[in-house]
Motif scaffolding. Structure first.
Motif, short mmCIF file in Angstrom:
data_model
loop_
_atom_site.label_atom_id
_atom_site.label_comp_id
_atom_site.label_asym_id
_atom_site.label_seq_id
_atom_site.Cartn_x
_atom_site.Cartn_y
_atom_site.Cartn_z
N SER A 40 1.10 -0.79 -0.24
CA SER A 40 -0.09 0.06 -0.37
C SER A 40 1.55 0.96 -0.33
O SER A 40 0.19 2.52 0.41
CB SER A 40 -1.17 0.87 1.10
N GLY A 41 2.42 0.82 -0.10
CA GLY A 41 3.06 2.74 0.66
C GLY A 41 4.39 2.57 -0.99
O GLY A 41 4.28 2.71 -1.75
N GLY B 152 6.60 0.37 -1.38
CA GLY B 152 7.10 0.10 -2.45
C GLY B 152 8.34 -0.95 -2.78
O GLY B 152 9.14 -0.92 -3.53
N SER C 268 -2.51 -3.13 -4.89
CA SER C 268 -2.33 -2.27 -3.46
C SER C 268 -4.03 -2.00 -3.41
O SER C 268 -5.20 -1.77 -4.66
CB SER C 268 -1.59 -1.26 -4.19
N LYS D 34 -4.41 1.13 -2.01
CA LYS D 34 -4.64 2.81 -2.92
C LYS D 34 -4.24 2.94 -4.31
O LYS D 34 -3.49 2.48 -4.54
CB LYS D 34 -4.12 2.69 -1.67
N ASN D 35 -5.37 3.31 -3.80
CA ASN D 35 -5.07 4.35 -5.84
C ASN D 35 -3.85 5.42 -6.09
O ASN D 35 -3.32 5.08 -7.07
CB ASN D 35 -6.45 4.38 -6.95
N ASN D 36 -3.34 5.43 -5.08
CA ASN D 36 -2.48 7.12 -5.07
C ASN D 36 -1.07 6.53 -4.59
O ASN D 36 -0.09 6.60 -4.90
CB ASN D 36 -2.80 8.19 -4.58
N ALA D 37 -0.15 5.16 -4.45
CA ALA D 37 0.30 4.35 -3.36
C ALA D 37 1.10 4.28 -4.53
O ALA D 37 1.81 3.90 -6.02
CB ALA D 37 0.23 2.67 -3.02
N TYR D 38 2.50 4.58 -3.79
CA TYR D 38 3.91 5.11 -4.96
C TYR D 38 4.48 3.80 -5.85
O TYR D 38 4.92 4.06 -6.63
CB TYR D 38 5.12 5.59 -3.66
N VAL D 39 4.15 2.25 -5.13
CA VAL D 39 4.27 1.38 -5.59
C VAL D 39 3.59 1.22 -6.39
O VAL D 39 4.85 0.38 -7.38
CB VAL D 39 3.88 0.46 -4.28
N ILE E 42 -5.69 -2.04 -8.80
CA ILE E 42 -6.00 -1.33 -7.28
C ILE E 42 -7.55 -1.54 -7.11
O ILE E 42 -8.05 -2.26 -7.79
CB ILE E 42 -5.62 -0.15 -7.74
N TYR F 215 1.38 -4.28 3.00
CA TYR F 215 0.46 -3.93 2.98
C TYR F 215 -0.22 -3.70 4.35
O TYR F 215 -0.48 -4.28 5.18
CB TYR F 215 -0.40 -5.37 2.18
#
Ligand code: GRF
Length: 172
Positions: A9-10, A12, A33, A35-40, A53, A76
């Motif tokens: 989720s983050g 990555g 993921s 979260k749709n804006n996760a850096y990973v 996602i 996650y």
């Protein structure tokens, strides 16, 4: 071909270490993921890795449709219910020597507690957070003159070095 799903989720960095390790090997890595804006997700795009996602409440549906040899939780930040855990084999990486420092901010808590040694744990996932059967641990000394940032770097170095190899062993 063996299929491994990484759930993150983050940031990555572990996901990227796994992708790099298996680059020229006969193993397919995918990413999930919540979260749709996760850096990973940016890393996945750059590395050409298929990503999904999937909102947390749709996780069980996802695993009913998609099958993997192994699922790796790497940052996650959710607790998976039994109905999901029954649908695949899940492992998790945690930045402490479990059973010490379960839960959030484990690196900082170990450091602030004045521990002389900490490390990483890779374990099977069950319904209790950071409690499943331990597969692998590696230790890292905390030197008296070490800063928190240096210690964090050591921990992540250990994670990136060992997690891909443990995955490879488990899917063999
Ligand atoms: C790692 O420290 C892992 O142990 C913990 O979450 C962190 C994820 O880091 N579960 P990254 O997103 O792989 O950089």
């Amino acid at each position: 071909m063996k299929k491994v799903l990484v759930m993150a989720s983050g940031f990555g960095s572990n996901f990227e270490a796994i992708v790099e390790y298996f680059k020229n090997k006969d193993v397919c890595i995918e990413l999930l993921s919540d979260k749709n804006n996760a850096y990973v997700l940016k890393r996945a795009k750059r590395l050409g890795i298929k990503s999904y996602i999937i909102p947390f409440n749709e996780t069980s549906n996802f695993f009913l449709k998609h099958k993997f040899n192994l699922v790796v939780l790497a940052g996650y930040m959710r607790i998976l219910p039994k109905e999901v855990l029954n649908l695949a084999e899940f492992i998790n990486i945690h930045p402490s020597l479990l059973p010490k420092y379960k839960g959030l901010n484990a690196i900082k808590r170990a450091f602030m507690s004045g521990e002389k040694v900490s490390g990483i744990t890779i374990h099977y996932v069950n319904e209790e957070v950071d409690c499943g059967e331990i597969i692998f641990q590696a230790e890292c000394k905390i030197e008296p003159d070490m800063t928190l940032e240096e210690f964090e770097e050591q921990i992540h170095f250990l994670e990136h070095m060992h997690l891909p190899r443990v995955i490879e062993e488990l899917i063999k």
